[in-house]
Design a protein around this motif. Sequence first.
Motif, mmCIF file in Angstrom:
data_model
loop_
_atom_site.group_PDB
_atom_site.id
_atom_site.type_symbol
_atom_site.label_atom_id
_atom_site.label_comp_id
_atom_site.label_asym_id
_atom_site.label_seq_id
_atom_site.Cartn_x
_atom_site.Cartn_y
_atom_site.Cartn_z
ATOM 1 N N THR A 52 69.183 86.961 29.569
ATOM 2 C CA THR A 52 69.498 86.267 27.959
ATOM 3 C C THR A 52 69.814 84.784 28.649
ATOM 4 O OG1 THR A 52 71.762 87.075 27.125
ATOM 5 C CG2 THR A 52 69.379 88.274 26.744
ATOM 6 N N GLY A 53 69.888 83.773 28.333
ATOM 7 C CA GLY A 53 70.327 82.614 29.065
ATOM 8 C C GLY A 53 69.253 81.935 29.706
ATOM 9 N N ILE A 129 64.422 80.395 29.610
ATOM 10 C CA ILE A 129 64.948 80.126 29.045
ATOM 11 C C ILE A 129 65.317 82.020 28.132
ATOM 12 C CG2 ILE A 129 66.388 80.033 26.508
ATOM 13 C CD1 ILE A 129 65.712 76.948 27.040
ATOM 14 N N THR A 130 65.482 82.870 28.501
ATOM 15 C CA THR A 130 65.404 83.920 28.177
ATOM 16 C C THR A 130 65.883 84.726 27.409
ATOM 17 O OG1 THR A 130 66.781 84.527 29.782
ATOM 18 C CG2 THR A 130 64.523 84.944 30.911
ATOM 19 N N VAL A 131 65.452 84.872 25.810
ATOM 20 C CA VAL A 131 66.065 85.817 25.235
ATOM 21 C C VAL A 131 66.283 87.396 24.327
ATOM 22 C CG1 VAL A 131 65.538 83.533 23.620
ATOM 23 C CG2 VAL A 131 63.813 85.747 23.490
ATOM 24 N N ASP A 132 66.906 87.358 23.992
ATOM 25 C CA ASP A 132 67.256 89.130 23.349
ATOM 26 C C ASP A 132 66.448 89.296 22.184
ATOM 27 O OD1 ASP A 132 68.079 88.137 21.059
ATOM 28 O OD2 ASP A 132 69.924 88.324 21.354
ATOM 29 N N THR A 137 69.348 83.072 22.020
ATOM 30 C CA THR A 137 70.691 83.499 23.562
ATOM 31 C C THR A 137 72.031 83.151 23.060
ATOM 32 O OG1 THR A 137 70.115 80.837 23.318
ATOM 33 C CG2 THR A 137 68.664 82.183 24.865
#
Length: 192
Positions: A52-53, A129-132, A137
């Motif tokens: 994440t982030g 950007i990786t998210v949950d 994030t």
Amino acid sequence: MKTYKTGLLALALGALVSCKTTTTTTSTASKAPEAPAAPAKPATPQQPEMLTGETERMELQTGIFGSWFNPNYKEYSIDKDVVLQLKPLLKDVDVTVFMGTWCSDSKRETPRFYKILDAAGKTQDVELITVDRSKTTPEGLEEGKDIKRVPTLIFSKNGTELGRIVEYPIESLEQDMLKILQNKPYKHAYAD
């Protein structure tokens, strides 16, 4: 009889509560010398199961993420003719990729997208950007971006969004990108 059972129960509970490792005292003459304790090994950092982030592409290419990123990248056949058209159009465009390392659509489309970018020579101005699972994030990087599904690939120029591909392409990633970058009519899969 009831008093007897209650007494046994109390005795058993008392024994459980007071159960500790007991040591017996022995004379030092019969006690074997103890080996010095081995120094504790530092913990090996483990790759999380979900990123994440802000994320670097390399993080997707290694460890558990590499097990799906690398094969999906390798197996995708790009449309070379369309990529040649994309190359000059991508020059001054910023790309933001919102994806989930837990999401099957992201696992499929993100490696393909990077393969297209690589073939077009687009190595800069790409933000990953990786998210949950709730599409957020810790830093709030998704705020104001209207991220409801992933992957969401956003193309911007001079701070203005040109268009986005959401979850999956309509024709193909290359064709959809071309329409967006040529400013032709395009609606992503969830557009009104």
